[in-house]
Motif scaffolding. Structure first.
Motif, short mmCIF file in Angstrom:
data_model
loop_
_atom_site.label_atom_id
_atom_site.label_comp_id
_atom_site.label_asym_id
_atom_site.label_seq_id
_atom_site.Cartn_x
_atom_site.Cartn_y
_atom_site.Cartn_z
N ILE A 141 3.31 -11.48 24.86
CA ILE A 141 2.00 -11.79 24.26
C ILE A 141 0.88 -11.44 25.23
O ILE A 141 -0.17 -10.93 24.84
CB ILE A 141 1.93 -13.28 23.86
CG1 ILE A 141 2.92 -13.50 22.70
CG2 ILE A 141 0.53 -13.69 23.45
CD1 ILE A 141 3.12 -14.93 22.33
N SER A 145 -1.98 -8.66 24.50
CA SER A 145 -3.39 -9.02 24.41
C SER A 145 -4.24 -8.20 25.37
O SER A 145 -5.45 -8.36 25.43
CB SER A 145 -3.57 -10.51 24.70
OG SER A 145 -3.30 -10.78 26.06
N LYS A 146 -3.60 -7.34 26.15
CA LYS A 146 -4.35 -6.48 27.08
C LYS A 146 -4.54 -5.10 26.46
O LYS A 146 -4.08 -4.85 25.35
CB LYS A 146 -3.59 -6.35 28.40
CG LYS A 146 -3.33 -7.67 29.09
CD LYS A 146 -4.60 -8.35 29.49
CE LYS A 146 -4.37 -9.76 29.97
NZ LYS A 146 -5.59 -10.56 29.95
N THR A 330 5.00 -8.66 18.33
CA THR A 330 4.46 -9.99 18.65
C THR A 330 4.39 -10.86 17.41
O THR A 330 4.01 -12.02 17.49
CB THR A 330 3.05 -9.86 19.25
OG1 THR A 330 2.30 -8.97 18.44
CG2 THR A 330 3.11 -9.38 20.66
N LYS B 48 -5.03 -13.79 16.08
CA LYS B 48 -3.97 -12.79 16.30
C LYS B 48 -4.21 -11.55 15.45
O LYS B 48 -3.92 -10.43 15.89
CB LYS B 48 -2.60 -13.41 16.01
CG LYS B 48 -2.17 -14.33 17.14
CD LYS B 48 -0.92 -15.09 16.82
CE LYS B 48 -0.57 -16.01 18.00
NZ LYS B 48 0.45 -16.97 17.66
N LEU B 51 -6.94 -9.52 17.12
CA LEU B 51 -6.46 -8.83 18.33
C LEU B 51 -5.38 -7.80 18.01
O LEU B 51 -4.85 -7.15 18.88
CB LEU B 51 -5.90 -9.85 19.33
CG LEU B 51 -6.91 -10.74 20.00
CD1 LEU B 51 -6.21 -11.88 20.71
CD2 LEU B 51 -7.75 -9.96 20.98
N LEU B 53 -2.44 -8.50 17.17
CA LEU B 53 -1.11 -8.98 17.56
C LEU B 53 -0.27 -9.16 16.30
O LEU B 53 0.95 -9.09 16.35
CB LEU B 53 -1.21 -10.31 18.30
CG LEU B 53 -2.01 -10.32 19.60
CD1 LEU B 53 -2.02 -11.70 20.22
CD2 LEU B 53 -1.47 -9.31 20.57
N ARG B 76 -9.01 -4.59 22.59
CA ARG B 76 -8.44 -5.53 23.57
C ARG B 76 -8.94 -5.27 24.99
O ARG B 76 -8.86 -6.14 25.84
CB ARG B 76 -6.91 -5.48 23.51
CG ARG B 76 -6.35 -6.08 22.23
CD ARG B 76 -4.86 -6.30 22.34
NE ARG B 76 -4.16 -5.06 22.55
CZ ARG B 76 -3.68 -4.27 21.60
NH1 ARG B 76 -3.84 -4.60 20.35
NH2 ARG B 76 -3.07 -3.14 21.89
N TYR B 81 -8.22 -13.10 25.89
CA TYR B 81 -7.48 -14.01 25.02
C TYR B 81 -6.64 -14.97 25.85
O TYR B 81 -5.93 -14.55 26.76
CB TYR B 81 -6.58 -13.16 24.11
CG TYR B 81 -5.60 -13.93 23.25
CD1 TYR B 81 -6.01 -14.96 22.42
CD2 TYR B 81 -4.24 -13.60 23.26
CE1 TYR B 81 -5.11 -15.65 21.61
CE2 TYR B 81 -3.33 -14.29 22.46
CZ TYR B 81 -3.78 -15.31 21.63
OH TYR B 81 -2.87 -15.98 20.85
N PRO B 83 -3.68 -17.41 25.04
CA PRO B 83 -2.79 -17.86 23.97
C PRO B 83 -2.59 -19.37 24.03
O PRO B 83 -2.77 -19.98 25.09
CB PRO B 83 -1.47 -17.13 24.25
CG PRO B 83 -1.73 -16.24 25.39
CD PRO B 83 -2.97 -16.65 26.06
N CYS B 105 -5.88 -3.95 31.95
CA CYS B 105 -7.09 -3.68 31.18
C CYS B 105 -7.84 -2.47 31.72
O CYS B 105 -8.94 -2.17 31.26
CB CYS B 105 -8.00 -4.90 31.19
SG CYS B 105 -7.29 -6.25 30.25
N ALA B 149 -7.87 -14.15 31.19
CA ALA B 149 -8.57 -13.72 29.97
C ALA B 149 -9.93 -13.12 30.28
O ALA B 149 -10.42 -12.28 29.52
CB ALA B 149 -8.71 -14.90 29.01
#
Lengths: 331, 309
Positions: A141, A145-146, A330, B48, B51, B53, B76, B81, B83, B105, B149
């Motif tokens: 996760i 999320s990156k 995910t 989610k 994003l 996900l 992203r 984020y 979680p 990133c 984050a």
């Protein structure tokens, strides 16, 4: 002073590209894998093997040097061995374009398979560090999320195994080729040894990609380290258990072993049987000495079953890819 | 450049037969946004989906003007984020972990390392940053999640239940940190929680979801203003007499179980209540204007939703 008053500054730098981010995943993973003590033993073994291979190549080269230690030493030998070394020397002198290629091809074929066993051991040790621990700690996760997607994540993870196999398999093999030919009596060896090099690149390169995919899929099988490693060992060793009965009864059984399939591909690429036949036919004395046993051996040597082996490996590779994409979702 | 940080049109998310988001239309301006709703309302699912996900079943969503379905990776890079569940990359120490997240990133290593330490300072982590993440307490893990984050300096940060598992002091520190992100540093915060107190303290906008539907999306100030003025009054004694006097003014009043008198006076200031106290010779120990306004609004909205369903 309140903790949050320690300050927050905005960042105004330039972002790195996606390949750099994938490399970050690979480099970090490789560092974690190499921190294992047992992995260092495997690495030492692989580079020790490279030294041995370079020494073998060096000895072959020395046969062409009239006053070399090997030639002098062989002069003191009796009977068959002296005749054999003498004929090999003669053959090397008269047909370097064939002889260097043939001998090196046979050397590289055998050593490639030795390195392969070490590579499989290295993957066994690396498996927990690939996807297994990410599954157990929900790290997937964090990655998702990156600024990397699933394919980037898997590419980065694949890079860990490719890097590891480069250190254990391709790297030592290339180093041995380079050192062995650097120590040869003349530069022509490099040119004559190009075919063994290309064969090695083809086999080892393909093998690395296949094993990386398979190893990665095995590491995604479970979030428990023992289960993932156990699955890999089962795939490797249990597969090998099907080879002997396959030789006697159903040949297809042998293709349940990816290790056996890889050996079949190696045989198809290096063609050791053809090389041995060439040696037998071109070295008169060698032919006379070994014709009968070698003839029987060569006659019994079955041609590699390249197509079913390739298909079995292809199915495993594609299956691993699909499984990995599903397992790292995910959702 | 879109003026909305989040924009959805007819957003639907289904898990088999379960509809988690049911045609959500949203246009969210920058700010500190509280994403409220009971368990199963679709808060985490919405984040989610935004994003990427989770895949969107139908409809569309944009974050910072970029289409979620097409530009997930680019989005992203610009958002952060945390979680809800416990997650970390095993085997790393805290500072290494945050550095690694920054590198993922796209920050170069040197910048990533520097930012990581700055963010760990910001969230109040000291020497424990050199310990393995696996050994952290819940509070440390929450701080670390916030640091990872925001380490890449995102424009928007999605925080999913960031105060879960924290003690009151830790909660208060965490809320102050979150509050400062928008108020002092201009980072849009989308805070998903079921704790109304957290939202009340940090947010200036509310998005209330129930059963995957949008019930309320408004500014907190406006929502509070829409409610009839109410106050809780603590009188030294004679509570019944005070409640009766208020009722005579036409204000619904009741004595709560803690002895406080709740008065719905309907006005914006407390002067009329003070007048009643004075007329009846009563002394007030404390007067708290609309102490549970957000909670009342929340319950009322949910009841409305259930009624409609």
């Amino acid at each position: 002073m309140a903790l949050h008053e320690l300050g927050y500054r905005h960042w105004e730098g330039r972002h790195r590209g996606i390949w750099r981010r994938r490399w970050t995943i690979s480099a970090h993973g490789l560092k974690a894998v190499l921190a294992n003590r047992w992995m260092r033993y495997v690495l030492t073994g692989a580079w020790g093997l490279a030294l041995l291979q370079a020494a073998v190549l060096f000895c072959i080269g020395q046969l062409l040097v009239a006053d070399s230690l090997i030639v002098q030493w062989s002069a003191n030998l009796d009977g068959l061995l002296r005749t054999f070394i003498g004929s090999l020397t003669l053959w090397l002198e008269q047909h370097p374009e064939i002889s260097v290629r043939t001998t090196q091809n046979l050397v590289f074929y055998n050593f490639s398979l030795l390195y392969l066993t070490l590579a499989l051991l290295a993957i066994t040790l690396a498996i927990p560090h690939l996807i297994t621990r990410d599954l157990s700690s929900n790290a997937i996760i964090i990655y998702a999320s990156k600024a990397v997607n699933r394919l980037d994540y898997l590419t980065g993870k694949l890079g860990i195994l490719l890097g590891l196999l480069t250190l254990v398999w391709l790297g030592p093999l290339l180093a041995a080729w380079l050192v062995g030919n650097l120590l040869a009596p003349n530069w022509h060896f490099f040119w004559h040894a190009r075919i063994p090099l290309l064969n090695s690149l083809l086999f080892v390169g393909g093998g690395m990609v296949f094993l990386s995919l398979l190893g990665l899929a095995a590491s995604a099988v479970s979030s428990k380290e023992k289960a993932a490693v156990g699955f890999w060992l089962l795939l490797w060793l249990l597969g090998n258990a099907f080879v002997p009965p396959g030789q006697r009864q159903e040949p297809w059984l042998q293709h349940l072993s990816f290790h056996h399939n890889l050996k079949q591909i190696a045989e198809a690429i290096y063609q050791p049987k053809t090389e041995l036949e060439r040696a037998r036919d071109n070295i008169p004395v060698l032919g006379d000495i070994l014709r009968r046993p070698m003839h029987r051996h060569l006659r019994d040597w079955r041609a590699p079953r390249t197509r079913p082996a390739g298909m079995a490996l292809g199915i495993l590779a594609v299956g691993s890819g699909i499984y990995l994409l599903r397992r790292t979702r995910t959702e | 450049m879109s003026e909305w940080v989040v924009e959805t049109r007819g957003l639907v998310k289904r898990y088999g037969r379960l509809v988690a988001l049911n045609g959500l239309d949203l246009q969210v301006a920058p700010g500190a946004i509280g994403l409220l709703g009971p368990n199963g309302a679709g808060k985490s699912t919405l984040i989610k989906c935004l994003l990427r996900l989770h895949r969107i079943t139908a409809g569309s969503a944009r974050v910072l003007g970029a289409e979620v379905q097409k530009e997930g990776r680019n989005i992203r890079r610009r958002v952060g984020y945390t979680p809800e569940q416990d997650c970390h990359i095993p085997g790393m120490v805290g500072s290494e972990y945050v550095t690694y997240c920054a590198q993922l990133c796209g920050l170069p290593f040197e910048a990533a390392r520097q930012r990581a330490h700055e963010m760990l300072d910001f969230v109040g982590m000291g020497q424990e940053r050199y310990r393995r993440v696996d050994t952290y307490s819940t509070g440390m893990k929450q701080r670390l999640k916030l640091a990872q984050a925001i380490v890449h300096d995102p424009e928007v940060v999605f925080l999913d239940e960031p105060t879960n598992g924290l003690d009151p002091k830790g909660q208060s520190q965490m809320l102050r940190l979150i509050q400062s992100l928008w108020r002092e540093h201009g980072m849009t915060v989308i805070l998903s929680t079921h704790l109304l107190h957290d939202v009340d303290q940090v947010c200036d906008q509310i998005i209330l979801l129930a059963q995957g539907r949008l019930l309320v999306h408004d500014s907190l100030e406006h929502l509070k203003a829409q409610r009839r003025g109410a106050a809780e009054v603590v009188v030294s004694d004679r509570e019944e007499e005070f409640a009766q006097a208020c009722r005579q003014q036409g204000w619904p009043s009741e004595i709560l179980s803690n002895g406080h008198v709740r008065v719905e006076h309907g006005g914006e200031d407390l002067a009329p209540i003070l007048g009643v106290l004075r007329q009846n010779g009563l002394a007030a120990l404390e007067i708290a204007p609309s102490p549970n306004a957000l909670e009342e609004m929340y319950v009322q909205a949910l009841e409305t939703a259930h009624g409609a369903a």
